[in-house]
Design a protein around this motif. Structure first.
Motif, PDB file in Angstrom:
ATOM      1  N   ASN A  90       0.835  -1.194   0.000  1.00  0.00           N
ATOM      2  CA  ASN A  90       0.000   0.000   0.000  1.00  0.00           C
ATOM      3  C   ASN A  90       0.875   1.252   0.000  1.00  0.00           C
ATOM      4  O   ASN A  90       2.110   1.186  -0.096  1.00  0.00           O
ATOM      5  N   ALA A  91       0.222   2.413   0.171  1.00  0.00           N
ATOM      6  CA  ALA A  91       0.935   3.691   0.130  1.00  0.00           C
ATOM      7  C   ALA A  91       1.968   3.794   1.242  1.00  0.00           C
ATOM      8  O   ALA A  91       3.057   4.357   1.059  1.00  0.00           O
ATOM      9  N   ASP A  92       1.641   3.249   2.429  1.00  0.00           N
ATOM     10  CA  ASP A  92       2.594   3.319   3.536  1.00  0.00           C
ATOM     11  C   ASP A  92       3.854   2.525   3.230  1.00  0.00           C
ATOM     12  O   ASP A  92       4.972   2.928   3.592  1.00  0.00           O
ATOM     13  N   ASP A  93       3.680   1.390   2.560  1.00  0.00           N
ATOM     14  CA  ASP A  93       4.846   0.586   2.190  1.00  0.00           C
ATOM     15  C   ASP A  93       5.749   1.347   1.220  1.00  0.00           C
ATOM     16  O   ASP A  93       6.978   1.347   1.344  1.00  0.00           O
ATOM     17  N   VAL A  94       5.137   1.988   0.246  1.00  0.00           N
ATOM     18  CA  VAL A  94       5.917   2.762  -0.740  1.00  0.00           C
ATOM     19  C   VAL A  94       6.593   3.943  -0.065  1.00  0.00           C
ATOM     20  O   VAL A  94       7.765   4.251  -0.303  1.00  0.00           O
ATOM     21  N   ARG A  95       5.831   4.632   0.827  1.00  0.00           N
ATOM     22  CA  ARG A  95       6.398   5.791   1.533  1.00  0.00           C
ATOM     23  C   ARG A  95       7.581   5.379   2.399  1.00  0.00           C
ATOM     24  O   ARG A  95       8.605   6.076   2.455  1.00  0.00           O
ATOM     25  N   GLU A  96       7.444   4.256   3.099  1.00  0.00           N
ATOM     26  CA  GLU A  96       8.548   3.772   3.939  1.00  0.00           C
ATOM     27  C   GLU A  96       9.794   3.479   3.097  1.00  0.00           C
ATOM     28  O   GLU A  96      10.917   3.821   3.472  1.00  0.00           O
ATOM     29  N   PHE A  97       9.579   2.871   1.947  1.00  0.00           N
ATOM     30  CA  PHE A  97      10.708   2.571   1.052  1.00  0.00           C
ATOM     31  C   PHE A  97      11.371   3.865   0.567  1.00  0.00           C
ATOM     32  O   PHE A  97      12.597   4.007   0.586  1.00  0.00           O
ATOM     33  N   ILE A  98      10.557   4.815   0.140  1.00  0.00           N
ATOM     34  CA  ILE A  98      11.104   6.084  -0.384  1.00  0.00           C
ATOM     35  C   ILE A  98      11.860   6.830   0.706  1.00  0.00           C
ATOM     36  O   ILE A  98      12.958   7.369   0.479  1.00  0.00           O
TER      37      ILE A  98
END
Length: 711
Positions: A90-98
């Motif tokens: 989800n968006a949180d996963d992508v945000r954490e990666f970025i």
């Protein structure tokens, strides 16, 4: 100074020969200078072009490597985000990666100076399309990524990485370079666009700072001829046509793919420049501007150097030729003396000239660069030697013109005479001569003047007396005060001998340069004949006079006077005064010695060994800075050399003084250097040092400084 007309009049019958010699000399040097210029111009110009191209190649490779280094993480991270999205993230996963990878890039050696942040617009995440960034963004209400070039170009480029420059907008209106990559799934459906933002000023930093040895500057344009980096920041972001210079004239040639190399133009300052353009692999255009005067500086310097050397040498040789011709109209004795001197000078001048001409011919035909470099080195060595010969000739002329610099110091006149007589007495004793000295008691104990020059005159007169007086002869030195006012006195010194004597005719020429009483004198006693002329110059510079009283076979008396100031000091410190005991005086004290030359460190250690001072050595200014900052209360004093690798003494001192510790402001720092001129000492004090001792080291001076600051 004799005019040309007078010279020809004096030389009479020989004037035709003299004119021919002068003309031949001038033409010879003119031809030599011209040939040397042609050869040097071709060689230096080729070398300049080669060096410029090498720097362009290096900078092009550097810029392109920089671009690839930015593209690589974009491609890698895009694939990783694709995996996150496809695996149901989800968006949180992508945000954490970025956020995680952004932190890594900000702290990496490769990207930290130019990294601006990671962001992306993702359209298939749970919850709907979303813009995710490693930075806090001030997003306008009407923001639509689909209208921005970083999005549209990435989609259009499919699997390739798009470059968008310059890009203002989301990020506080700062102009940036954005690398963007579209993310597709296996069905070729668009999942979103991932981007990395780089600071444009960091990207152009190397370009702006590209400075060739000739003083050039770098400029970077995008494929659309938008200025990405310029040494004048006001022009970044402008189209090439908006920059006030002739650079726009090359736009069409660039579009046509034509090479722009060493083309003339006028920059925004109105300076004439040479421009070099390179088109990079990504379509950008990199150029270097070099002021025309700077570009050809080495050629211009070489030209002026050749002209100056040629002119000086031609003038010197012409002067020598003229003097030879004039000398030939005088007596045969003087002609032989002058010819002997000129023969030596001619040899000293022609030897390096032969090297210059010979090496020039060899260099013109040499094929290997190392061979040409060798010729240039030999030409340089010969030229420097010639400069030394010319300096000697000019110094001789300076002596003849009595342009002597005198120092004013306190000195004990009687003590100086004692030193001189002790030296001369050895020579007199060898010839079993009687040497007596009479000094007037009315001479003030301490006078002010140039004691070294006065000693030079007296020593010369006494040496002549010993030389021209036969064995078992008599020599007398006397000095008396013949007049005195409140603060001045006139001292008369007489050197009398019972030697060979000098005739009245010979006495009139005795104080002329290169002259001795008769030709046999040179063969019997040697010497250049300069001694009495120099003595006359020194005496007259001290507002005195010198003359001779003599008859052939009856000996001679040389008498001179000098006017000196009387010192207020009644007595000088005795040189024989016992020196204070230094054994163990700096026990339990520690100094830091910053000196890059091992033998100098050994010398200081040996000189200070008996004082029991402890010494820590630093071979560079940087080591000295580190040693002090690590243990600031350990040292009582720092001796700082000036010329050291990595960090010189000036910079090391400034950095020590800038440390945020109390000891940094109070630690005594003493310069210990061979730079001993007044301007060097002033520069040390301006850098924050407390004192200065010169090399070679004077132990008393070193100990005095240590006593002041350590006891």
């Amino acid at each position: 100074m004799l005019t040309v007309k007078k010279i020809f009049k004096k030389t009479k019958i020989r004037n035709g020969t003299l004119f021919a010699k002068l003309l031949f000399t001038v033409l010879s040097f003119a031809v030599m200078t011209l040939l040397s210029y042609i050869f040097l111009r071709s060689t230096i110009h080729d070398q300049i072009r080669t060096n410029t191209n090498a720097i362009l190649d290096f900078q092009q490779e550097k810029v392109e490597r920089n671009i690839e280094e930015h593209k690589l993480p974009v491609e890698i991270y895009s694939n990783m985000i694709r995996d996150i999205i496809i695996s149901g993230g989800n968006a949180d996963d992508v945000r954490e990666f970025i956020d995680r990878e952004s932190y890594y890039l900000q702290n990496s050696n490769v990207h930290k100076d130019c990294f601006g942040g990671l962001f992306g617009y993702f359209e298939t995440l749970p919850g709907g399309a979303i813009l995710i960034s490693s930075e806090e963004l001030d997003i306008p209400s009407n923001f639509n990524p689909l209208n921005h070039s970083w999005y549209t170009e990435a989609v259009a480029f499919k699997n390739n990485i798009a470059q968008t420059v310059p890009y203002p907008g989301l990020f506080n209106n700062e102009s940036a370079v954005i690398y963007s990559h579209a993310i597709f799934n296996e069905k070729n459906e668009l999942l979103g666009v991932f981007c990395m933002r780089t600071k444009r000023e960091a990207l152009g930093k190397d370009i702006i700072e590209t400075t060739l040895a000739q003083g050039g500057n770098g400029v970077l344009f995008s494929e659309n001829y938008i200025c990405l980096a310029h040494y004048n920041p006001e022009y970044t972001g402008l189209h090439i046509s908006e920059i006030p210079s002739d650079m726009v004239l090359f736009e069409e040639d660039l579009k046509s793919g034509n090479e722009i190399h060493e083309q003339e133009m006028t920059n925004y300052k109105g300076e004439q420049c040479l421009i070099f353009f390179r088109t990079l692999s990504n379509g950008w255009h990199f150029c270097v501007l070099i002021p025309k005067a700077s570009y050809y500086q080495s050629l211009t310097s070489a030209t002026f150097f050749l002209i100056a050397i040629g002119t000086i040498l031609a003038s010197v040789l012409c002067l020598v030729i003229v003097r030879i011709e004039i000398a030939r109209t005088k007596s045969e004795t003087e002609s032989k003396q002058k010819s002997a001197f000129l023969s030596i000078m001619s040899h000293e001048i022609r030897t390096p000239i032969n090297a210059i001409v010979g090496m020039t011919e060899i260099g013109k035909t040499a094929k290997e660069p190392t061979r040409k470099d060798y010729c240039f080195t030999r030409i340089e060595d010969a030229s420097r030697y010639l400069q030394g010969v010319i300096s000697d000739i000019l110094d001789m002329s300076k002596i003849e013109a009595n342009k002597l610099e005198l120092s004013e110091i306190d000195f004990d006149f009687k003590q100086e005479l004692t030193k001189i007589t002790e030296l001369i007495r050895f020579s007199a004793d060898d010839k079993r001569q009687t040497f007596s000295v009479a000094i007037d008691e009315n001479i003030p104990p301490v006078l002010i003047g140039d004691s070294q020059r006065i000693s030079q005159v007296i020593t010369n007169l006494l040496s002549n007396a010993v030389k021209f007086t036969p064995d078992k002869g008599k020599i007398n030195l006397s000095a008396k005060n013949i007049s005195q006012s409140d603060n001045k006195c006139k001292i008369q010194v007489t050197v009398k001998d019972n030697g060979i004597g000098i005739s009245p005719e010979q006495q009139g020429k005795l104080f002329q340069s290169f002259h001795q009483a008769e030709s046999s004198t040179t063969r019997r006693f040697g010497g250049t004949g300069l001694g009495l002329a120099i003595s006359k110059g020194i005496v007259e510079a001290m507002k005195g006079e010198i003359h001779i009283e003599s008859e052939l076979g009856e000996g001679a008396s040389f008498i001179f006077t000098v006017e000196l100031n009387i010192s207020e000091c009644k007595e000088l410190d005795s040189a024989a005064e016992q020196k204070p005991d230094i054994n163990g005086i700096f026990k339990d004290r520690q100094i830091l010695l910053a000196e890059d030359v091992e033998i100098n460190r050994e010398i200081v250690g040996a000189l200070l060994e008996t004082t029991l001072v402890k010494i820590d050595n630093a071979e560079t200014g940087l080591q000295a800075l580190n040693l002090f900052s690590e243990n600031p209360d350990k040292y009582n004093l720092i001796f700082m050399d000036i010329n050291m690798p990595e960090m010189d003494g000036y910079e090391a001192t400034k950095k020590i003084r800038a440390l945020n510790i109390p000891e940094a402001k109070t630690i005594p720092i003493i310069a210990m250097t061979a730079n001993v001129f007044k301007e060097d000492i002033d520069k040390c004090l301006e850098a924050g040092m407390d004192g200065h001792v010169g090399k070679p080291l004077n132990m008393d001076d070193v100990l005095d400084k240590m006593r002041v600051f350590m006891l």
